[in-house]
Write a protein that holds these residues in place. Structure first.
Motif, PDB file in Angstrom:
ATOM      1  N   UNK A   1     -39.819  27.454  17.450  1.00 22.69           N
ATOM      2  CA  UNK A   1     -40.350  27.782  16.117  1.00 22.69           C
ATOM      3  C   UNK A   1     -39.208  27.890  15.103  1.00 22.69           C
ATOM      4  N   UNK A   2     -38.123  28.533  15.527  1.00 26.13           N
ATOM      5  CA  UNK A   2     -36.968  28.674  14.630  1.00 26.13           C
ATOM      6  C   UNK A   2     -36.336  27.314  14.339  1.00 26.13           C
ATOM      7  N   UNK A   3     -36.254  26.476  15.375  1.00 22.25           N
ATOM      8  CA  UNK A   3     -35.682  25.137  15.174  1.00 22.25           C
ATOM      9  C   UNK A   3     -36.523  24.380  14.150  1.00 22.25           C
ATOM     10  N   UNK A   4     -37.848  24.491  14.297  1.00 20.68           N
ATOM     11  CA  UNK A   4     -38.748  23.800  13.361  1.00 20.68           C
ATOM     12  C   UNK A   4     -38.523  24.291  11.937  1.00 20.68           C
ATOM     13  N   UNK A   5     -38.288  25.590  11.801  1.00 25.47           N
ATOM     14  CA  UNK A   5     -38.062  26.155  10.465  1.00 25.47           C
ATOM     15  C   UNK A   5     -36.724  25.676   9.891  1.00 25.47           C
ATOM     16  N   UNK A   6     -35.718  25.647  10.737  1.00 20.95           N
ATOM     17  CA  UNK A   6     -34.396  25.209  10.253  1.00 20.95           C
ATOM     18  C   UNK A   6     -34.431  23.736   9.877  1.00 20.95           C
ATOM     19  N   UNK A   7     -35.071  22.930  10.718  1.00 21.12           N
ATOM     20  CA  UNK A   7     -35.092  21.477  10.468  1.00 21.12           C
ATOM     21  C   UNK A   7     -36.224  21.063   9.536  1.00 21.12           C
ATOM     22  N   UNK A   8     -37.071  22.017   9.180  1.00 19.35           N
ATOM     23  CA  UNK A   8     -38.191  21.724   8.278  1.00 19.35           C
ATOM     24  C   UNK A   8     -39.076  20.614   8.844  1.00 19.35           C
ATOM     25  N   UNK A   9     -39.481  20.784  10.077  1.00 12.29           N
ATOM     26  CA  UNK A   9     -40.374  19.795  10.698  1.00 12.29           C
ATOM     27  C   UNK A   9     -41.360  20.526  11.609  1.00 12.29           C
ATOM     28  N   UNK A  10     -42.441  19.850  12.039  1.00 12.69           N
ATOM     29  CA  UNK A  10     -43.428  20.535  12.893  1.00 12.69           C
ATOM     30  C   UNK A  10     -42.854  20.929  14.257  1.00 12.69           C
ATOM     31  N   UNK A  11     -43.433  21.986  14.833  1.00 13.03           N
ATOM     32  CA  UNK A  11     -42.961  22.473  16.138  1.00 13.03           C
ATOM     33  C   UNK A  11     -43.080  21.401  17.210  1.00 13.03           C
ATOM     34  N   UNK A  12     -44.178  20.639  17.177  1.00 14.89           N
ATOM     35  CA  UNK A  12     -44.358  19.599  18.197  1.00 14.89           C
ATOM     36  C   UNK A  12     -43.277  18.529  18.095  1.00 14.89           C
ATOM     37  N   UNK A  13     -42.824  18.265  16.872  1.00 16.76           N
ATOM     38  CA  UNK A  13     -41.744  17.288  16.691  1.00 16.76           C
ATOM     39  C   UNK A  13     -40.472  17.787  17.364  1.00 16.76           C
ATOM     40  N   UNK A  14     -40.228  19.083  17.229  1.00 18.83           N
ATOM     41  CA  UNK A  14     -39.039  19.681  17.858  1.00 18.83           C
ATOM     42  C   UNK A  14     -39.109  19.501  19.373  1.00 18.83           C
ATOM     43  N   UNK A  15     -40.272  19.827  19.934  1.00 22.23           N
ATOM     44  CA  UNK A  15     -40.422  19.731  21.392  1.00 22.23           C
ATOM     45  C   UNK A  15     -40.264  18.284  21.854  1.00 22.23           C
TER      46      UNK A  15
END
Lengths: 195, 217
Positions: free
Chosen positions: A153-167
């Motif tokens: 969730x934090x990565x998604x916030x830092x990168x400004x992208x959806x959580x699923x994209x991070x995963x």
């Protein structure tokens, strides 16, 4: 309260004091975060002098903007998000050399040759080099998860992208490293299996 | 949840940031699943490798960086100080400073002062009372009442009201005509200054011949 939440509470208290003009608190936050920001930035740009400058730009922004910190995100997410934003602006504005993907992890043979007869430390160094050669979007997810200990969730916030994209990015980054991981000769007996 | 979805959670299982429910899901998936356990081991190796700072990396000089930051803050605050000092001067000094008066050529200063003088004279002239205050029209209630004592009202009557009816009406409320009829056919009347004023006004308003009754201005 566990160690991680104690650390977060401590950082929030520092930021609050910084907002009141407390330089000692700024020093404490600086010692904890400046090396992390530096590493984060140097994973994006090659220029270490510029990276040092960006570290202090971020800390200056914290000094001036701490009073506006609203705790909607953790201090690390707030700070790394700021660092990423400033670095991307610097890249766009000044045509800085970025750390680019360079054909590395595809080569199974290279992985096998390089890893033969290596110690665990050397193997880790090899893998680190390989991670450094991932594409920027894969590399930053791996870095944020494993160096900065950010949740998805934090990565998604830092990168400004959806959580699923991070995963998904993490999944693909790992897939890129798979030949190396396989040829490094990992086995459950070596790693200890499920912890 | 699909295999891929479960594997996507492994990285965050390894870095310890999943919530309790997610962690339980992953652990159930890992149990008796050698392939999943191999994946986990690979993520753990990745974490250990990435978390370690490589020897090839330049060490960031934290103390030097902090000194540079503090110096920058000092400079920043010093740069803001003159502005604060300037804002502390007298109003006239700040005005002169905002005009950059000392840098303005002499002829321009004379011109500016002259212009200011003209503006002030014109402004003063505008403030003087006009020779006539007649508005050129008259409202129904007429000009403000200047009669001392009693309440002055403007009275309008139905067109077919007879003079003797008007007299009887005014007499019944002890009212007297002080002006009128106006061009519009209204009268200015005065009621006695006593405690019956409200009742007298109400009685006048209630009379069928009265079409208008309001305090005179």
């Amino acid at each position: 309260m566990d160690t991680a939440s104690e650390r977060v509470a401590e950082e929030i208290a520092w930021i609050h004091r910084i907002g009141q003009g407390d330089r000692v608190a700024l020093g404490q936050l600086y010692r904890r975060y400046a090396p992390r920001i530096f590493r984060f930035v140097t994973r994006m740009i090659k220029d270490e002098a510029k990276a040092e400058e960006l570290v202090n730009d971020v800390m200056m922004e914290i000094w001036k903007g701490a009073v506006q910190y609203e705790r909607r995100s953790s201090p690390s997410t707030w700070i790394l998000g700021m660092a990423r934003f400033r670095t991307l602006n610097a890249i766009r504005g000044k045509q800085l050399d970025t750390v680019e993907y360079s054909q590395a992890p595809e080569a199974e043979d290279e992985a096998g040759d390089a890893s033969s007869g290596c110690t665990q430390d050397e193997l880790r160094q090899l893998l680190r080099n390989t991670v450094a050669r991932l594409s920027a979007e894969h590399r930053e997810v791996v870095e944020l998860a494993f160096f900065h200990d950010c949740s998805y969730k934090e990565v998604a916030e830092i990168l400004q992208c959806p959580e699923n994209t991070v995963k998904t990015r993490m999944y693909h980054a790992k897939a890129k490293l798979k030949p190396w991981l396989t040829n490094l000769g990992l086995s459950l007996s070596e790693t200890g299996g499920v912890t | 949840m699909s295999e891929q979805r479960m594997e996507e959670m492994l990285a965050w299982y390894v870095n310890g940031t999943l919530d309790a429910a997610e962690r339980q899901q992953v652990e159930a998936w890992l149990a008796d699943n050698p392939e999943a356990q191999m994946q986990l081991a690979e993520y753990e190796f990745m974490r250990d490798s990435v978390a370690e700072t490589g020897s090839e990396e330049s060490a960031f000089d934290t103390e030097a960086g902090l000194d540079a930051l503090m110096a920058r803050i000092d400079q920043d605050e010093a740069a803001n100080q003159p502005q604060l000092d300037a804002s502390g001067g007298s109003l006239w000094q700040r005005f002169r400073q905002s005009l950059q008066w000392n840098l303005t050529p002499a002829f321009a200063r004379v011109a500016m002062v002259s212009q200011l003088g003209v503006v002030m004279v014109l402004g003063a002239l505008l403030m003087l009372p006009a020779e006539t205050e007649e508005p050129g029209y008259q409202v129904l209630s007429g000009p403000p009442a200047v009669v001392a004592g009693g309440v002055v009202l403007t009275l309008g009557l139905a067109p077919d009201t007879r003079a003797d009816a008007l007299q009887a009406l005014l007499r019944s409320q002890q009212a007297e005509i002080i002006a009128g009829p106006s061009a519009l056919g209204t009268y200015r009347i005065r009621l006695p200054d006593d405690d019956q004023q409200a009742a007298r006004t109400a009685a006048l308003k209630a009379h069928p011949a009265v079409t208008y009754l309001e305090p005179a201005q």
